[in-house]
Structures are given as C-alpha cells and as structure tokens.
Design an enzyme around this catalytic site. Structure first.
Site, PDB file in Angstrom:
ATOM      1  N   THR A  28       2.356  -0.571  21.612  1.00  0.00           N
ATOM      2  CA  THR A  28       2.637   0.047  20.318  1.00  0.00           C
ATOM      3  C   THR A  28       1.738  -0.458  19.192  1.00  0.00           C
ATOM      4  OG1 THR A  28       4.317  -1.586  19.704  1.00  0.00           O
ATOM      5  CG2 THR A  28       5.063   0.337  20.963  1.00  0.00           C
ATOM      6  N   ASP A  29       1.743   0.304  18.111  1.00  0.00           N
ATOM      7  CA  ASP A  29       1.058  -0.131  16.896  1.00  0.00           C
ATOM      8  C   ASP A  29       2.051  -0.924  16.039  1.00  0.00           C
ATOM      9  OD1 ASP A  29       2.739   1.735  15.645  1.00  0.00           O
ATOM     10  OD2 ASP A  29       1.140   3.210  15.359  1.00  0.00           O
ATOM     11  N   ALA A  30       1.666  -1.284  14.832  1.00  0.00           N
ATOM     12  CA  ALA A  30       2.519  -2.108  13.964  1.00  0.00           C
ATOM     13  C   ALA A  30       3.834  -1.428  13.615  1.00  0.00           C
ATOM     14  CB  ALA A  30       1.759  -2.459  12.690  1.00  0.00           C
ATOM     15  N   VAL A  33       5.220   2.541  17.305  1.00  0.00           N
ATOM     16  CA  VAL A  33       4.903   3.827  17.942  1.00  0.00           C
ATOM     17  C   VAL A  33       3.814   3.588  18.981  1.00  0.00           C
ATOM     18  CG1 VAL A  33       3.956   6.137  17.524  1.00  0.00           C
ATOM     19  CG2 VAL A  33       5.552   5.132  15.889  1.00  0.00           C
TER      20      VAL A  33
END
Length: 156
Positions: A28-30, A33
């Site tokens: 995931t990103d920050a 997601v």
C-alpha cells in the site's frame, strides 16, 4: 513442498485458476490503498501458481522462459490494507510462441482490476520459441472447462 501446504498455489474452478492474495502494508501507499504496480505483481503470482498447478515448471524447460510481451490494465476500484483479494487467471488463446491471458482481481466478487496479458516463450537469446506440445497439452483441458476456444494454428 506444495503437498505440505495444500491450496497455497490456489485452485481451478469453472475453467479458471483462482489465487487468494492478502493485502499487506508493503502493498500500500501512505493512505493504505494498494499501489498500482502491486496489481501487476499479484497477477504475476496468479500466472506462476497457475502454471505450477498445471505441472509446468520453468526449470523443466531448459533455456526457455516466459516473458510478458504486452499488458493492458484497467484500474477500476481501489483495494486497501488487509483486504482479501482473488486473482482469476483464464487462458484465452495460444498461437506459436504466445499465450493470451485474461486476469481479474476481485474483492468479495467486485471487480477491482483487469488485465489482458500476452506472454511469449523465448530462448536464452530472447528469440521466440514455439510452445512445446507437452506444455500446450496441459493448457487445453483448462480452456475446455470454461467453454473457451484456444487456437493451435496461426503459428508465429
């Protein structure tokens, strides 16, 4: 080793290979997601484990490798941290050195990602090589289970 962990490579159902994939923090990103490139990695796992369950091992075909020639991706909905996804892999067509594959990533039946993938079999110098008959024979029962039609003619 696969016998010690049944199901770790997924299963075949309704003419497709199904592989469960859990979304981890590293995917995931920050914002939690799934990062777009991870969908491509999930699909690679799906193709690799599908081949494994078909009894096709890269190591058994000396100096031959599958490479992705083309991939068209549609990102439809986001997946998030801790989601349990399903990667569905179907063989659409086969000609000469190429295999056409459709892959979907879903969550609880909702389509999140779709890819149309063309893979080619190449030798150590990157030249296309016709799919060995022993390999193509393993694909046909799977294609027939879905009512699909896979072409053997039209070789590259």
């Amino acid at each position: 080793m696969a016998e010690a962990w049944p199901g770790v490579s997924g299963c075949f159902r309704d003419g497709a290979h199904l592989l469960p994939v859990r979304v981890y923090f590293e995917d995931t990103d920050a914002g939690g997601v799934v990062y777009h490139a991870r969908y491509v990695a999930f699909c690679e796992r799906g193709r690799s484990d599908c081949l494994r369950l078909l009894g096709i091992s890269q190591s058994q075909f000396e100096n031959l490798n599958f490479v992705v020639r083309r991939m068209v991706c549609d990102f439809l909905r986001p997946a998030r941290l801790d989601d349990l996804l399903e990667v569905r892999t179907r063989f659409i067509g086969m000609t000469g050195a190429r295999i056409e594959i459709a892959q979907d990533v879903t969550r609880d039946g909702a389509l999140l990602f779709r890819a149309a993938v063309t893979v080619a079999l190449v030798d150590g110098q990157g030249r296309p090589k016709r799919l060995p008959e022993e390999m193509t024979a393993r694909f046909f029962p799977l294609a027939g289970a879905s009512g699909g039609h896979m072409e053997r003619d039209g070789f590259d």
